[in-house]
Design a protein around this motif. Structure first.
Motif, PDB file in Angstrom:
ATOM      1  N   ILE A 151     -42.270  -5.942 -78.700  1.00 20.33           N
ATOM      2  CA  ILE A 151     -42.651  -5.427 -77.531  1.00 20.33           C
ATOM      3  C   ILE A 151     -41.859  -5.768 -76.371  1.00 20.33           C
ATOM      4  O   ILE A 151     -41.319  -5.202 -75.191  1.00 20.33           O
ATOM      5  N   THR A 176     -49.889   0.014 -77.787  1.00 21.78           N
ATOM      6  CA  THR A 176     -49.496  -0.591 -79.176  1.00 21.78           C
ATOM      7  C   THR A 176     -50.611  -0.544 -80.123  1.00 21.78           C
ATOM      8  O   THR A 176     -51.783  -0.957 -79.543  1.00 21.78           O
ATOM      9  N   ASN A 180     -46.842  -8.435 -81.840  1.00 23.82           N
ATOM     10  CA  ASN A 180     -45.302  -8.450 -81.498  1.00 23.82           C
ATOM     11  C   ASN A 180     -44.657  -9.263 -82.783  1.00 23.82           C
ATOM     12  O   ASN A 180     -44.047 -10.369 -82.590  1.00 23.82           O
TER      13      ASN A 180
END
Length: 501
Positions: A151, A176, A180
């Protein structure tokens, strides 16, 4: 007379302004506090709720486009299954693109373990028109899934694009479905520091693999809002609603300044409504005044919790003293701002007075504890401790019931069966999944408007006089919590309050 413009305003539901000049945009200011502090306290702190209200902004915008928009679409491998996720991402991005007014700078970014351009093909932004919107739509529909999730790289590319556009309001809409996982490639903490103050970011979770606290980490730092959809088909409609709100904003930034008097200091100012947002004071340059920049305003109300340190040594008792001054400023804007307001302190040896607290302050502190209970329940469920998760959710239900957060109660009911909301007696529903907790985490960052359920005017400026008895709370002796001073029983535990008939 421009009848076409008038008809267009009516079609959009915008009220007519009459035959006179357009109404000037304004920014209002209100402050609620309980001014009495104990002169014997070791480290006394004054808490207050600062309400800022913008109005008439539809008439005060700058000429030309105000917004520059980046759409960051997760295209990692996990977006490929189920297929509805990527299809929903396509449809939502296209829905947002179609709403961009002509002349708006925009770009679409593909997010994976690195960020790349979808439209245009080079690292730049283009201005919306019929051709560019159509080309961008076709490019979005060609997106395929593949790769990991970093990200930080998505936000870093967005930052570079928006810096080039140099629009009054820069905005990133990030989607998303995962965590991450490639943070080492471009650490999110470093990227957030570089992006802070440069644009606003709203982040959405889709599917069942994203991390609610990770989204909140991004949006709290970048003055945005974290949300999620439980059904992929709902995403396009949510994007449309968000874009309508964005396009109504015309004040790029509004500055809240706090000037403490001698013997006082500013500990923090944080946004507590409508969402929780971190605010960092600008470098004071040796001055006592602390300036906090808030981003992207339309016609709306926001609330902030102010915490001041204070020293009673050598200060007179039994009289109102000015502890700090709160003021507003709109840099470079044709906006009428309200006059500054004082934050007072009244040092007292009367424990009955210093034992009270402001009902607005207590409401938002209870809401923060609600969020902490949800986070603790999430951790317990992840560790397989269902009984402990149920216990924390019971605490969240009790707090939501006490402050009248009906929407929060409704969301909690998706995870638990509520037997007694006042006591927090709940039973965890069978089949609750980890993602159900992530949805709850993002939703818990959206605070309620006032201390009373269903009372939209409960916190209207002026409805409770700062320092007046109607704004007070008192601590319940049976548990660590505060309740309205006029209550006969504690709504948190049912305990009778001393001295109440």
């Amino acid at each position: 007379m421009n009848t076409g413009a008038s008809a267009n305003r009516a079609a959009q539901g915008i009220p007519a302004t009459g035959g006179g000049a357009a109404r000037r945009a304004s920014a209002g200011l209100d402050l609620s506090q309980w001014k009495y502090l104990s002169g014997e306290a070791r480290e006394p702190q004054m808490h207050a709720i600062v309400t800022v209200r913008a109005d008439g902004t539809e008439n005060g915008g700058a000429a030309g486009p105000v917004l520059a928009q980046v759409l960051a679409v997760d295209c990692s491998s996990s977006m490929a299954y189920p297929q509805e996720k990527l299809r929903a991402a396509h449809q939502a991005a296209v829905a947002a693109l179609r709403l961009l007014p002509d002349g708006t700078p925009f770009a679409v970014v593909r997010g994976a373990h690195s960020a790349s351009m979808v439209y245009p093909e080079t690292e730049t932004m283009v201005r919306a028109d019929a051709r560019h919107r159509a080309e961008a739509e076709r490019a979005v529909h060609r997106l395929i899934a593949g790769g990991g999730t970093c990200i930080g790289s998505w936000l870093d590319l967005s930052r570079r694009l928006l810096a080039e556009a140099d629009a009054p309001i820069g905005h990133v809409l990030l989607l998303t479905d995962g965590r991450n996982e490639h943070d080492t490639l471009m650490p999110l903490s470093d990227v957030l520091e570089a992006c802070a103050g440069r644009f606003v970011c709203d982040a959405w979770g889709i599917g069942d693999g994203w991390d609610g606290r990770e989204l909140l980490r991004v949006t709290s730092r970048l003055h945005g809002r974290a949300s999620s959809v439980q059904e992929e088909a709902a995403l396009a409609r949510e994007y449309e609603q968000l874009m309508h709100r964005l396009l109504a904003k015309s004040i790029p930034e509004l500055v809240i300044s706090v000037t403490p008097m001698a013997g006082a200091g500013v500990r923090y100012l944080k946004q507590v409504f409508p969402t929780e947002v971190e605010l960092d004071a600008l470098d004071p340059g040796g001055e006592a005044t602390r300036r906090f920049v808030t981003r992207a305003w339309g016609d709306e109300t926001r609330r902030y919790q102010l915490c001041l340190s204070a020293d009673p040594a050598g200060r007179p008792r039994g009289e109102d003293l000015q502890l700090a001054v709160v003021s507003l400023d709109v840099p470079g804007g044709e906006v009428e701002v309200a006059p500054p307001l004082p934050c007072l302190v009244h040092w007292t040896d009367d424990e009955a007075l210093s034992g009270y607290s402001d009902i607005h302050v207590e409401h938002f502190e209870q809401h923060q504890r609600l969020g902490e209970a949800v986070a603790a329940a999430t951790d317990a469920h992840r560790d397989g401790e269902r009984d402990l998760a149920q216990q924390h959710l019971g605490t969240a239900v009790r707090l939501a019931h006490a402050i009248g957060a009906d929407q929060s109660l409704g969301r909690l009911e998706r995870l638990v069966e509520i037997d007694d909301p006042a006591a927090g007696r709940v039973r965890l529903r069978p089949g609750v999944a980890a993602v159900d907790f992530e949805h709850l985490i993002t939703a818990s960052s959206h605070s309620t408007y006032g201390p009373a359920s269903g009372a939209a005017d409960a916190m209207t400026p002026g409805s409770l006089i700062a320092g007046g008895p109607g704004a007070a709370t008192v601590r319940c002796a049976a548990r660590d919590g505060r309740v309205p001073a006029a209550a006969r029983f504690c709504p948190l535990c049912g305990h009778g309050l001393a001295g109440r008939p």
